[in-house]
Write a protein that holds these residues in place. Structure first.
Motif, PDB file in Angstrom:
ATOM      1  N   ALA A  78      39.222  33.354  43.392  1.00 55.39           N
ATOM      2  CA  ALA A  78      38.441  32.128  43.556  1.00 55.39           C
ATOM      3  C   ALA A  78      39.214  30.953  43.005  1.00 55.39           C
ATOM      4  O   ALA A  78      39.973  31.068  42.043  1.00 55.39           O
ATOM      5  CB  ALA A  78      37.108  32.273  42.823  1.00 55.39           C
ATOM      6  N   LEU A  79      38.979  29.806  43.637  1.00 57.49           N
ATOM      7  CA  LEU A  79      39.635  28.579  43.185  1.00 57.49           C
ATOM      8  C   LEU A  79      39.299  28.318  41.722  1.00 57.49           C
ATOM      9  O   LEU A  79      38.139  28.353  41.339  1.00 57.49           O
ATOM     10  CB  LEU A  79      39.158  27.405  44.048  1.00 57.49           C
ATOM     11  N   GLY A  80      40.311  28.142  40.921  1.00 56.32           N
ATOM     12  CA  GLY A  80      40.089  27.783  39.531  1.00 56.32           C
ATOM     13  C   GLY A  80      39.848  28.952  38.601  1.00 56.32           C
ATOM     14  O   GLY A  80      39.638  28.759  37.410  1.00 56.32           O
ATOM     15  N   SER A  81      39.878  30.170  39.099  1.00 58.56           N
ATOM     16  CA  SER A  81      39.589  31.311  38.231  1.00 58.56           C
ATOM     17  C   SER A  81      40.717  31.572  37.246  1.00 58.56           C
ATOM     18  O   SER A  81      40.501  32.083  36.161  1.00 58.56           O
ATOM     19  CB  SER A  81      39.346  32.560  39.078  1.00 58.56           C
ATOM     20  N   GLY A  82      41.933  31.236  37.635  1.00 57.58           N
ATOM     21  CA  GLY A  82      43.063  31.381  36.713  1.00 57.58           C
ATOM     22  C   GLY A  82      43.595  32.782  36.601  1.00 57.58           C
ATOM     23  O   GLY A  82      44.580  33.010  35.922  1.00 57.58           O
ATOM     24  N   SER A  83      42.970  33.735  37.249  1.00 62.08           N
ATOM     25  CA  SER A  83      43.497  35.087  37.164  1.00 62.08           C
ATOM     26  C   SER A  83      43.860  35.574  38.545  1.00 62.08           C
ATOM     27  O   SER A  83      43.437  35.021  39.555  1.00 62.08           O
ATOM     28  CB  SER A  83      42.452  36.013  36.535  1.00 62.08           C
ATOM     29  N   ARG A  84      44.665  36.628  38.569  1.00 60.34           N
ATOM     30  CA  ARG A  84      45.101  37.156  39.847  1.00 60.34           C
ATOM     31  C   ARG A  84      44.002  38.009  40.448  1.00 60.34           C
ATOM     32  O   ARG A  84      43.295  38.740  39.766  1.00 60.34           O
ATOM     33  CB  ARG A  84      46.395  37.943  39.669  1.00 60.34           C
TER      34      ARG A  84
END
Lengths: 196, 91, 417, 978
Positions: free
Chosen positions: D388-394
């Motif tokens: 998801a956009l902005g989740s920061g994780s792969r």
């Protein structure tokens, strides 16, 4: 001892066809010329014009222009300076005639041996010249009777268009005529050129 | 490439010309002395902007010309013969 | 600020390089300093560094119109050498070269000094004789120089075509200790080291006027306000005339542009710096792999930082004439620097007609190699209000006295003749 | 199976023409109309290169000039071209390409170990390290760095092809033949303007080539342009720079699409084009998005994948994911789907859009509000991680072998920027667009006008306006323009997807978003500093696909908008240019023209050894079989002059005719000595100074009449003297009525020197009594020589009785032969420049080595020549103390104490160990055998008779020399006056 004919600076140049084959688009000749540099004395503009008219039937042409009359062509080369050219007759003839006609009006220097003329003609002549000539030689900008000095392949060259074929007479310093011709042959090689 | 409109020959490439220095400096009178000749030969305003310069059209008509040229944009705004004068516009 | 060390490199790498600090502070101007250095290029920053490190003068501002190292320091061809004829020049450049040789350690910054050798090719007897005279001058003054015959040139730089050019190569004058350095790193390294000694490096601070009272300098006016100082040093490359005009005097300088070029990156091809003697061309290969090359001036005054095609054509033609293998490689980028050109081709590091105003200027197209020496001598001249013997001859007044430093006998402003 | 990714139909490839080629030695086949890249993709080749620093596997990323990854060594042997972009290399039969920057094979490059060291190889790592121990940088680290750096290998062999320059002028120059450029050329050409249309591609049309529906307009328009006599169409021609005066530099690839150039044809042609008006229609480059693993082979710009499908009929993958940030990119999914690729998903950070809805309606899986967070695979892509956009994780991985990405489009503003056009930020397109400019007009996508129809309208309008500005005011008939669907190129602002892993902003130089942040942390916060510190956008692609992304990462670190951060300044070249092309044809032996005297053939016949003197070829000496070595030849020739007679070609001296009422006055001012007192028919040696008082030139000048002079200069200074005279006539003394004509080429000249010279001259010359009384030293007269007009001068450089005969150059051979014939009974020998030098050194005459631009008249012992009264150039400044200092080095003669020990020009003169001067010229004497020379020595006059040392440490020589007068030979000049 009778005076010998002078040796042409390009006497040793290879004649015949150079470059691509399949109908030479270009022709090169070395017309023998007398060439005289005429340099106006201060304030003698009108008198020189009159003298030139009287002697050669032409008015001194303005910048970029030439004038032809009674076998002699005058080419503007610098402010107050012209080259008179004519087919070679006898040694120093044109220079002597000019010097007599312009006494007190202009200095005259014989350049017949110092300059060498190479005539290039053919439909593709402009294309070949564009490989080294920075002038705009398009019909709209140049044309028969026009002339200009410009360096080509690092060699100072007087480019004079003589007809609409087009034919260009290229006049260079005689001691550089050989490398100039070499450049011309190289530039023309993709199209093919005949040296007469 | 600079295109310089020669008043005799029309616009030509910079390769036909040779720059020959600031045309606003004037050779002093013969008796002017070392200081005056020093300033003439060595000191330069060297403006960042418009400058009147000597250029010789040595690849063309060989005339020495005065050329008004901008030293940042390289724009050539005026070209006159050696005996004519050129006004330098305000910076 | 912490020093760069092997231990720090290791530990920073292990924690994502998150602990690094700016290489120099973004200082704001104070109202006054002991010395203001105008110009945040290599020469100005070196001046500040040596003022601080040699003379203990640390209350120093370096004011820079734009960014550190974005003038000629960042747009030259990175050559370092001291192969000069005249003793006044070769002593100075040799001093500079010796400073280069220890610069990494002095600055705690890797300027990537690479003493790979600089060769000047010669092609005829007259050039050979001039090379001999110059090389012998170097040797008699304690500077390394070697004469290479054709085989020597071939051994150093096998890719040079010795025979097929218009002017076959006869030999070369080699200075082995010459070479190259990474230009940006020089500016950043001096900034880093000067900053570490307390110097304020003030970027985006343009000098708009010089405060001169009673014939003496009192400071500068800038777009960030007035800054006072009893001593001001100019180190502004092509802009010297503009600043001296603010101080009320003209100098023997014309500002010209010099182009430089870089090719695409290649695996190692040329291992030295080699200069053509039959045309304007020289080349070396950067550590990144690009061939860095250049030639002569475009030939007219300019502050424009961009050149035109005819000069570039000559440079490329001379290059491929010297090294025919260059033909299929590609030029990547070209740019131009603006040069303070002096009438005799030598520099000024001197006092000026204004008391307390000093300059290092007129570096023509050779300023990069002079960077540490220029800063060192400029700093000395500022600190002592008198030149060091190394720069005693490099005055503005030498033309009045007829004591030109004309290495090649070209005559005044030779490009304008 | 060959070309298993080639579509059965469509595209602009000629399936009838099969072209064999190889990559890394493996044979493949493609078609005419392919690039190397499209042919590789057609054959399923994905891995094509290794990155600069970490040696990561790289594939084909773009379909054009902007390619950062797919660089290969093209061709082999002397024609090898490193760093060639596969995406623009036109396929030809037999093409051989090799991958570069690898050790081992492309698939197993062991330099990839650098990737493990990445924490220590970040931006600018070398500035902070490699300093310990101090001596190790140059001996250990630097060689290793150099070897690892660089990309392809140069052949190291002379380039077998040639190149030529060409010049052109036009009213309207159009750069780029996409829809905007074609429309502009059509409009300008219809108005009657002289138009040149440049296109770097081998096909015209740009994006029109990706739309079969546009083919009719494209081909009709090309045909219409071709039929216009004033229009020149130049495909394969890349405009690399925009220069002052509206001059465009361009390179035409004449033969790069052929195995080798046809006979006589150049490989490339370098054009200098002077235009009245310029229309830039250079299009736009799609940009990348930074996310972990965005460099893996299989990740490709969306527009490129679309181009491969539509133009080249190549399916770049079997299962694809599209990562789009704007609607226009969706056409890539459509194109690939048409090509048979399975579109696994469309990933879009936006929540909704028109294209998204259309895609869903067409059955595509669209994941709105999502981003690509990483890629999986080895040397090729196997899957795409989505989060998801902005989740920061792969996120989760979706299997795919092709990931098409588009972060938006950057207008190609390179040329506009070089023309001084300010760039302005466009918030909708999130890109820099060209602002107003007096020098160029931009049209179409290069100024943000996207879509076929809109770009066509824009191009036509600019083409028409350009024609009008160039003086073609006649209203052109409306030109037919194509219709096309509007495309929305306004992207969602997404520069980087932050997650663990290397996210590249510069693929070629391995610059990551983290590198940019590190630079920022270390204070390199300005884009120019950050660029230099990280080498961002400094590769062969000059950051065309990632440059702005790096700037945006920096902007984010600074907390400022991209517009504020800006872009590094654009400089030439828009794309790399071949060195050979820029050099043109004047290289090698033709680097400068060879200047020959009219006697060149005679010297050749005599077996002359040539030397260069400026542009001139001059005979150095004429060896004979009996000569032991070169010195023997030179001494033999000099002997002939001293004992009998010799003849030397001196045609290279500069000759200027100076005429006019003020000629004498003028010469008095330009020479340091006086000419107004010279009698008609007499010559005088003249000394010319520069204005700074240093000696400039010397020569003899003759008065031919009251207002006619004949000036000679040295060979080297002929041109500079002429310009010097012209300058002062124009600037300092415009009131003087003087004309100058260079007559160097009209007159050839030869010197006849030696005790028997008069006999030879008398036999050749008619019309003059050459007896000493009738024709004394420095006499001049017109005459005939061997029957041709000539001029005789009695002047001497050798110190012997000598004459110079000048004649119109065409007669020189004739006279030369007559002189040799007349001299034969006297044992005449032709002598060359070496003997000339020997003779003048013996005599103590100065030449170029002494007139070296550093010496004054006093230094040279010529101080008496300076006139005491009247103005002349150099008079005032020659009086400066530094130039009149008596301790300045002064001309002396030198003689080796041991006649067998050679002394050399360039040695320094040591007096009591102190450097006191140098040797300017050296030779062997023939009158008093041994080594002699001229030199400049401090207190020279006072040191005559002293023994000093000629030191030449460069050659390990220290030779004792005796200081003597320079004028030791016939000091009274009895011989020249005999």
């Amino acid at each position: 001892m009778s005076a010998p004919e002078p040796t042409h600076p390009l006497a040793a140049a290879a004649r015949g066809h150079h470059g691509a084959t399949g109908g030479a688009a270009l022709h090169v000749t070395f017309p023998a010329r007398e060439i005289v540099q005429v340099m106006l004395r201060r304030g003698q503009d009108n008198a020189l014009a009159a003298a030139m008219r009287a002697a050669f039937g032409i008015d001194p042409p303005g910048p970029g222009a030439t004038a032809t009359g009674s076998g002699v062509t005058a080419i503007w080369v610098q402010p107050g300076q012209w080259l008179l050219t004519a087919p070679r007759s006898s040694e120093g003839a044109l220079a002597t005639q000019a010097a007599r006609a312009f006494v007190g009006l202009a200095a005259v220097a014989d350049q017949s041996h110092g300059r060498t003329t190479i005539a290039l003609s053919g439909a593709a002549a402009r294309e070949v010249l564009s490989r080294g000539c920075r002038l705009d030689l398009h019909q709209a900008a140049f044309g028969p009777g026009r002339a200009a000095n410009t360096p080509i392949a690092q060699i100072g060259c007087l480019v004079h268009q003589t007809d609409a074929t087009p034919c260009f007479e290229l006049t260079v310093f005689s001691t550089l005529a050989d490398p100039f011709l070499h450049w011309l042959i190289e530039a023309a090689a993709p199209l093919g050129v005949d040296i007469a | 490439m600079l295109m310089i409109p020669c008043p005799h020959c029309g616009a030509r490439d910079e390769v036909e010309f040779t720059y020959r220095g600031d045309a606003t400096v004037v050779r002093p009178a013969a008796d002017a002395g070392i200081e005056a000749f020093h300033d003439y030969l060595y000191l330069r305003r060297n403006p960042r902007g418009w400058q009147v310069e000597w250029w010789q059209h040595n690849g063309g008509c060989r005339a020495f010309l005065k050329v008004l040229r901008h030293t940042v944009t390289h724009e050539v705004r005026g070209v006159v013969t050696a005996t004519e004068a050129l006004e330098v516009p305000p910076a | 600020m912490a020093r760069y060390s092997a231990f720090r490199i290791l530990t920073e790498g292990l924690r994502g390089n998150s602990g690094w600090q700016p290489a120099w502070r973004k200082a704001a101007p104070k109202p006054s300093y002991d010395v203001i250095v105008v110009g945040g290029g290599g020469h100005g920053l070196a001046t500040a560094f040596y003022l601080a490190s040699v003379h203990g003068i640390t209350n120093v501002a370096v004011v820079e119109r734009g960014l550190v190292g974005q003038g000629n320091t960042g747009r030259n061809t990175t050559i370092v050498r001291s192969n000069y004829l005249l003793p006044e020049n070769n002593h100075f450049y040799e001093h500079s070269l010796k400073l280069w040789e220890g610069l990494e350690q002095s600055l705690n910054y890797n300027v990537m000094m690479s003493q790979r050798g600089v060769i000047n090719l010669f092609h005829n007897d007259a050039q050979r004789n001039a090379a001999l005279r110059r090389g012998n001058s170097m040797r008699l003054n304690g500077i390394d120089a070697e004469l290479l015959d054709r085989e020597g040139v071939r051994a150093m730089c096998p890719i040079v075509d010795l025979d097929n050019g218009r002017y076959p190569v006869m030999g070369g004058l080699l200075q082995r200790r010459g070479g190259t350095a990474r230009h940006d790193a020089v500016a950043w390294g001096f900034a880093h080291a000067a900053d570490a000694r307390g110097v304020d490096i003030i970027e985006h601070c343009e000098v708009t006027g010089m405060i001169v009272e009673g014939g003496a300098i009192r400071g500068v006016r800038t777009n960030r306000g007035e800054i006072r100082a009893p001593k001001v040093g100019l180190a502004v490359a092509g802009s010297t005339s503009t600043l001296t005009a603010m101080a009320g005097f003209d100098v023997p300088i014309e500002t010209h542009l010099l182009q430089a070029f870089v090719s695409e990156a290649l695996k190692p091809l040329i291992d030295c710096v080699v200069t053509f003697g039959a045309g304007h061309f020289y080349v070396s290969q950067s550590d990144k792999g690009g061939l860095v090359f250049g030639g002569g001036l475009d030939g007219y005054p300019s502050y424009g930082q961009r050149g035109t095609l005819p000069t570039a054509e000559h440079v490329y033609a001379a290059g491929v004439s010297m090294i025919p293998a260059l033909g299929r490689l590609r030029g990547l980028r070209s740019w131009a620097g603006v040069m303070d050109m002096t009438p005799d081709g030598s520099a000024y590091i001197c006092k000026t007609p204004v008391q307390g105003l000093y300059m290092t200027a007129g570096w023509c197209y050779g300023g990069f190699k002079a960077t540490p020496g220029s800063g060192w001598c400029h700093a000395w001249t500022i600190a002592k209000d008198a030149p060091h013997r190394l720069n005693a001859a490099h005055t503005l007044d030498r033309f009045r006295e007829g004591r030109m430093l004309d290495e090649r006998g070209n005559g005044p402003f030779f490009w304008a003749q | 199976m060959t070309q298993r990714h080639r579509l059965a139909t469509g595209g602009h490839v000629d399936r009838a023409q099969r072209l064999g080629f190889s990559f890394d030695g493996r044979r493949h086949e493609g078609h005419a109309g392919d690039t190397l890249a499209s042919a590789l993709l057609a054959n399923g080749v994905r891995l094509v290169g290794r990155s600069f620093k970490y040696h990561r596997p790289r594939g084909i990323f773009s379909a054009g000039v902007e390619e950062p990854n797919a660089l290969v060594e093209l061709r082999s042997g002397a024609r090898r071209e490193p760093n060639t972009r596969a995406t623009v290399a036109e396929l030809f039969e037999g093409l051989a390409a090799t991958s570069q920057n690898r050790r081992g094979s492309l698939a197993f490059d062991w330099m990839a170990v650098n990737g493990l060291l990445a924490p220590w190889l970040g931006a600018g790592f070398y500035y902070k390290t490699f300093m310990w121990p101090a001596s190790f940088w140059e001996r250990v680290y630097e060689p290793a760095v150099r070897k690892a750096a660089g990309l392809g290998r140069a052949s190291g062999l002379p380039d077998p092809d040639h190149y030529e320059a060409a010049h052109a002028h036009c009213d309207v120059l159009v750069v780029g033949a996409g829809v905007a450029g074609l429309a502009a050329a059509l409009a300008a050409g219809s108005a009657g303007a002289r138009v040149m249309l440049l296109e770097q591609d081998f096909l015209l049309g740009g994006d029109l080539l990706n739309d079969p529906a546009q083919e009719a307009w494209r081909s009709t328009t090309i045909a219409a342009l071709a039929a216009m006599p004033g229009v020149t169409i130049m495909p394969r021609t890349m405009a690399f720079g925009f220069y002052d005066g509206r001059v465009i530099g361009a390179v035409e690839q004449v033969a790069d699409h052929l195995p080798e150039p046809p006979p006589h044809a150049p490989r490339q042609r370098y054009w200098t084009i002077r235009a009245q008006e310029v229309v830039l229609a250079t299009g736009a480059h799609e940009r990348l998005i930074a996310f972990p693993g965005n460099d893996r082979p299989g990740v490709m710009l969306a527009g490129a994948a679309r181009t491969y499908a539509r133009r080249y009929a190549v399916r770049a993958g079997e299962t694809a994911v599209l990562f789009a940030t704007h609607d226009a990119a969706y056409d890539a999914a459509l194109a690939l789907a048409e090509a048979g690729t399975r579109i696994a998903a469309i990933i879009d950070p936006r929540s909704d859009s028109a294209a998204m809805q259309r895609a869903r309606e067409a059955g595509f899986t669209v994941r709105a509000g999502s981003v690509v967070t990483g890629t999986v695979g080895g040397t090729v892509l196997r899957g795409v991680e989505i989060g998801a956009l902005g989740s920061g994780s792969r996120g989760d991985a979706l299997p795919a072998d092709l990931l098409m990405i588009s972060g938006g489009w950057n207008p190609a503003v390179h040329l506009a920027s070089m023309a001084g056009t300010p760039l302005r930020w466009d918030d909708a397109l999130r890109a820099f667009l060209p602002g107003d400019s007096a020098w160029q007009r931009s049209a179409g996508a290069c100024r943000g006008v996207h879509g076929i129809g809109a770009a066509a309208q824009d191009g036509a309008a600019e083409g028409r306006a350009a024609a009008r500005a160039a003086g073609f005011a006649a209203a052109a008939a409306a030109v037919p323009l194509p219709e096309g669907p509007a495309a929305d190129h306004r992207p969602f602002e997404l520069w980087e997807v932050q997650a663990r892993g290397k996210a590249f902003v510069d693929l070629q130089d391995d610059v990551t978003a983290d590198d940019i942040r590190l630079a920022h942390r270390e204070g390199f916060i300005h884009i120019e500093h950050a660029k230099r510190y990280t080498t961002h956008a400094m590769g062969t692609d000059q950051g065309k696909v990632g440059g702005l992304v790096g700037a945006a990462v920096l902007a984010a670190a600074r907390g400022e908008p991209v517009a504020t951060v800006g872009m590094p300044r654009y400089r030439p070249y828009a794309a790399p240019v071949a060195w050979g092309a820029m050099a043109g044809g004047e290289v090698g032996k033709h680097f400068q023209p060879v200047r020959r005297t009219s006697l060149h053939g005679e010297h050749d016949r005599l077996g002359a050894v040539w030397m260069d003197a400026g542009l001139w070829k001059r005979p150095a000496y004429y060896p004979k079989a009996t000569d032991a070595d070169a010195w023997a030849s030179v001494k033999r020739e000099a002997h002939a002059v001293r004992e009998r007679v010799g003849v030397c070609d001196v045609s290279t001296l500069g000759k200027i005719a100076v005429e006019g009422p003020d000629a004498a006055t003028f010469l008095d001012r330009v020479y340091a000595n006086t000419f107004s007192t010279l009698a008609i028919g007499r010559a005088r040696y003249g000394l010319m100074l520069r204005e700074d008082g240093i000696v400039f030139d010397d020569g003899t000048t003759t008065r031919l009449g009251p207002d006619r002079f004949f000036v000679t200069t040295t060979t080297a200074q002929a041109g500079p003297v002429m310009q010097h005279l012209e300058f002062h006539l124009a600037s300092a003394w415009p009131h003087l009525d003087v004309s100058l004509a260079s007559v160097t080429d009209h007159w050839a000249a030869m010197s006849i020197a030696g005790p028997k010279a008069r006999d030879v001259v008398a036999a050749v010359v008619q019309g003059i009594d050459v007896a000493n009384e009738a024709f004394p030293f420095m006499a001049v007269a017109d005459c005939t020589a061997a029957g041709v007009p000539a001029r005789l001068f009695r002047i001497s450089f050798s110190g012997e009785l000598a004459y110079e005969i000048a004649m119109p150059a065409g007669y020189a051979t004739h006279v030369w032969q007559a002189v040799l014939a007349a001299g034969a009974p006297h044992g005449i020998e032709p002598y060359g420049v070496e003997a000339l030098g020997l003779l003048r050194i013996e005599k103590g005459h100065v030449a170029g080595a002494e007139l070296n631009g550093q010496t004054t008249a006093h230094d040279l012992g010529l101080g008496r020549m300076l006139k005491k009264k009247g103005d002349f150039i150099g008079r005032v400044l020659a009086q400066r103390p530094g130039l009149t200092d008596p301790s300045r080095p002064h001309l002396v003669g030198l003689r080796s104490v041991d006649p067998n020990r050679q002394i050399r020009a360039g040695s320094h003169l040591l007096v009591d160990g102190q450097d006191q001067g140098w040797i300017s010229s050296a030779t062997q004497s023939v009158v008093d055998p041994g080594w002699i020379g001229l030199g400049m020595l401090r207190d020279g006059a006072a040191r005559i008779g002293r023994e000093i040392v000629a030191a030449n440490p460069l050659m390990g020589e220290e030779v004792p020399v005796k200081v003597v007068t320079p004028h030791g030979y016939d000091a009274e000049n009895l011989r020249v006056r005999a």
